[in-house]
Design an enzyme around this catalytic site. Structure first.
Site: not given
Ligand code: ATR
Length: 293
Positions: A82, A119
């Site tokens: 990420k 997210d």
């Protein structure tokens, strides 16, 4: 075509024009994303595919650069890539910058890589869908943990107007780093004071691994938490964590972690395949069924 008709309808195969997306991880075999996106592709009758891409950390940069050139519309990125995904992008949106990591990459026609992080969106949408009338402005929030998930949750809460976010982590330096990066009304509270930190809170979110199958239990006394508070666990294995069970028993409204995973997938799917997908009870049941296999 109805949303369920794809699963019972005629054999569907890809054409030469099929849109391509996938998930890069190492390992990637545990990822639920292929099942999740695969369900939507089927449900909406889309000529496209979403595939798992096991990519070693040392190969990440080369592979991600190659994907637009071989026709991919974009990808999701999971552990441990990420941060590397953020670094590899040509452009990063405000969410990716704020969280300090990217979980969704969108490739434009020129092959440029746009990084975002969905997210925070997934976290907020899950609470809004689960609790009618939920708003971050209702009162102070307590967030346990200071990893990547905590960054997204804290960024989401601050952006959505939480009056105070109390950050509680075993390692205080990590909580301080998150508070400094995100800013806003964030307050670092020591791990020892975690139970007292619940006084007057409108929301409690567990983003630590505690309570997950195979991990230690979360040792947290809930006596100080108002019964009006919402309790959300990011952990979804098991779906009903001991924290959620205890909270529900004392009258708190509880929200499990699977919904955040389902909702965070929406923006990527819409960008790659051109359809705004819906999180439905059928999708949830499908993903749960694959988890239990
Ligand atoms: P992610 O990026 O998925 O959020 P992570 O970075 O591994 O995952 O973070 C895991 C979180 O669980 C951290 O907040 C970690 O606390 P530390 O920052 O002190 O490591 C927390 N955690 C893990 N094991 C723990 C334990 N036994 N007691 C308390 N907190 C724990």
């Amino acid at each position: 075509m109805g949303e369920r008709s794809g699963s019972t309808g005629a054999l569907r195969t890809l054409s030469g024009k099929a849109r391509l997306a996938g998930v890069l991880g190492w390992p990637v075999a545990h990822s639920l994303s292929p099942r999740l996106h695969g369900y939507w592709l089927q449900a909406y009758g889309i000529d496209g595919a979403y595939v798992p891409l096991p990519i070693r950390p040392e190969d990440f940069k080369d592979c991600v650069r190659a994907l637009p050139r071989i026709g991919f519309a974009g990808v999701n990125v999971t552990v441990p890539h990420k941060e590397a995904a953020l670094a590899a992008a040509d452009h990063r949106d405000a969410w990716a910058e704020r969280v300090g990591a990217a979980n969704t990459l969108i490739f434009d026609v020129g092959g440029r890589i746009e990084a975002t992080n969905t997210d925070a969106f997934g976290f907020l949408e899950n609470l809004r869908a689960a609790i009618s009338g939920w708003t971050a402005t209702a009162g102070p929030a307590v967030v346990l943990g200071a990893g990547g998930a905590a960054r997204a949750v804290v960024a989401a809460l601050i952006e959505a107007g939480a009056p105070e976010v109390r950050l509680v982590n075993r390692t205080p330096a990590r909580a301080k780093a998150v508070a400094a990066h995100i800013g806003g009304p964030t307050l670092v509270v020591s791990w020892e004071e975690r139970s007292e930190a619940l006084a007057g809170a409108a929301l409690l979110v567990n983003t630590t691994v505690l309570g997950m199958t195979g991990k230690p239990a979360l040792d947290l006394a809930l006596e100080s938490l108002p019964s009006t508070a919402v309790v959300n666990d990011i952990v979804y294995v098991p779906l009903e964590t001991p924290l959620l069970k205890t909270a529900a028993k004392r009258g708190n409204r509880v929200v499990d972690g699977l919904g955040m995973l389902l909702h965070q997938a929406r923006p990527g799917f819409a960008a790659w395949f051109g359809v705004e997908p819906r999180v439905t009870p059928e999708l949830r049941a499908h993903v749960l069924e694959t988890m239990n296999r």
